[in-house]
Design an enzyme around this catalytic site. Structure first.
Site, PDB file in Angstrom:
ATOM      1  CG  HIS A 155     -13.904  18.440   8.550  1.00 43.63           C
ATOM      2  ND1 HIS A 155     -14.366  19.150   9.792  1.00 43.63           N
ATOM      3  CD2 HIS A 155     -13.637  19.501   7.671  1.00 43.63           C
ATOM      4  CE1 HIS A 155     -14.080  20.445   9.664  1.00 43.63           C
ATOM      5  NE2 HIS A 155     -13.570  20.696   8.316  1.00 43.63           N
ATOM      6  CD  GLU A 257     -10.599  18.572   9.712  1.00 46.74           C
ATOM      7  OE1 GLU A 257     -10.614  18.679   8.508  1.00 46.74           O
ATOM      8  OE2 GLU A 257     -10.906  19.699  10.264  1.00 46.74           O
TER       9      GLU A 257
HETATM   10  O1  TA6 Z   1     -10.762  21.450   7.785  1.00 45.67           O
HETATM   11  C1  TA6 Z   1     -10.578  22.691   8.204  1.00 45.67           C
HETATM   12  C2  TA6 Z   1     -11.505  23.557   7.408  1.00 45.67           C
HETATM   13  O2  TA6 Z   1     -11.010  23.633   5.926  1.00 45.67           O
HETATM   14  C3  TA6 Z   1     -11.340  25.249   7.685  1.00 45.67           C
HETATM   15  O3  TA6 Z   1     -10.533  26.003   6.921  1.00 45.67           O
HETATM   16  C4  TA6 Z   1     -12.781  25.460   8.057  1.00 45.67           C
HETATM   17  O4  TA6 Z   1     -13.195  26.248   7.136  1.00 45.67           O
HETATM   18  C5  TA6 Z   1     -13.741  24.233   8.008  1.00 45.67           C
HETATM   19  O5  TA6 Z   1     -12.732  23.285   7.401  1.00 45.67           O
HETATM   20  C6  TA6 Z   1     -14.833  24.071   7.764  1.00 45.67           C
HETATM   21  O6  TA6 Z   1     -15.203  23.793   6.548  1.00 45.67           O
HETATM   22  P1  TA6 Z   1     -16.836  24.236   6.084  1.00 45.67           P
HETATM   23  O7  TA6 Z   1     -17.080  24.101   4.668  1.00 45.67           O
HETATM   24  O8  TA6 Z   1     -17.624  22.963   6.706  1.00 45.67           O
HETATM   25  O9  TA6 Z   1     -17.475  25.235   6.548  1.00 45.67           O
END
Ligand code: TA6
Length: 282
Positions: A155, A257
């Site tokens: 991520h 990502e």
């Molecule tokens: O990868 C994108 C995502 O799934 C978004 O929808 C957003 O919520 C982000 O990840 C961050 O997630 P987190 O649980 O780290 O706040």
């Protein structure tokens, strides 16, 4: 100085610093095997790490490269983005030579993970630092006797001076699920992605590399093994809702990502899956 690896404390938690060729640097934490910093030989930081990130394991560290496994986002019953990002990993290997420094961390199932997800696994995260690039490799082995399926992501939070001035090339013509707009499926018809509103897109089956254009400091992004590419920026309001982000944090980041999101990977007993994201300064 020759490349080397040092055990350090970073924001109060155990971590390793990779001292790479020509003064390139990177930091990876024991908590979550999360890459927290990647600096170029000129000292420029290439990853975003929130000033308000929490380092006590109660929530995932906001920034760097969180490892999401065995679930991407909220696509299942597990905690969002799985459970390995808030767990301690252990050192499996460290190596350096004239042109690289490398650390591998690993994590396996235990009673706590099996209570959430009843499978035996080993996961390895390898960070390799060269003068102008990092390679982040993620490897999952099914060490049990039953098959399992998983989704996940690296991520990556890429640092920008101002996200409105950046543009992401390479996604033209691919279909994406627009998670910021009711999960509509859309075919990208622009030559580049510009960020001027909340963005949360899961691009499917991406075969080409991307280029994040940002003035004199562009970044090439390439994946192997991961079929999908997620592009996320919470924008002003989304950022305001996050306790661990400063008010203007959205401006300094774009997540690009390497993901397994649309279709889970099925891993038979005894088999291994492997994927990689490469970031190259261009
Ligand atoms: O990868 C994108 C995502 O799934 C978004 O929808 C957003 O919520 C982000 O990840 C961050 O997630 P987190 O649980 O780290 O706040």
């Amino acid at each position: 100085m020759k490349p080397s690896i040092e055990r350090i404390e970073f924001q109060g938690i155990a971590a390793w610093r990779l001292n790479g060729p020509r003064g390139a640097r990177a930091v990876i934490s024991q908590l979550g095997a999360q890459v927290l910093s990647w600096k170029m030989p000129d000292g420029r930081e290439r990853l975003f790490l929130s000033d308000k990130a929490v380092f006590d394991g109660s929530v995932a560290i906001r920034g760097g490269i969180p490892v999401c496994f065995p679930q991407f986002s909220a696509m299942g019953e597990l905690p969002k983005h799985g459970f390995v990002r808030t767990r301690p990993w252990s050192l499996a290997a460290e190596r350096s030579a004239d042109d690289f420094a490398l650390v591998t961390l690993e994590i396996s199932d235990d009673e706590a993970t099996r209570a959430l997800w009843p499978y035996a696994f080993r996961a390895e995260l390898t960070l390799m630092l060269e003068a102008d690039r990092i390679d982040v490799e993620f490897c999952v082995t099914n060490t049990g006797s039953a098959p399992f399926s998983f989704t996940g992501a690296l991520h990556s939070y890429l640092r920008l001076v101002q996200v409105e001035d950046a543009a992401l090339e390479g996604l033209y013509g691919y279909e994406y699920r627009d998670a910021a707009n009711g999960d509509r499926i859309i075919r990208d018809s622009g030559t580049e992605v510009i960020v001027d509103a909340p963005l949360d897109r899961v691009y499917h089956d991406v075969k080409r590399p991307q280029l994040l254009k940002a003035g004199n400091h562009s970044l090439g992004i390439q994946c192997q093994g991961f079929p999908d590419v997620v592009v996320w920026n919470p924008w002003v309001e989304g950022c305001a809702g996050m306790a661990d982000m400063p008010a203007d944090g959205w401006r300094q980041m774009l997540c690009v990502e390497a993901a397994i999101a649309r279709q889970a990977v099925s891993l038979p007993a005894g088999e291994e899956w492997y994927g990689r994201q490469t970031l190259v300064a261009v």
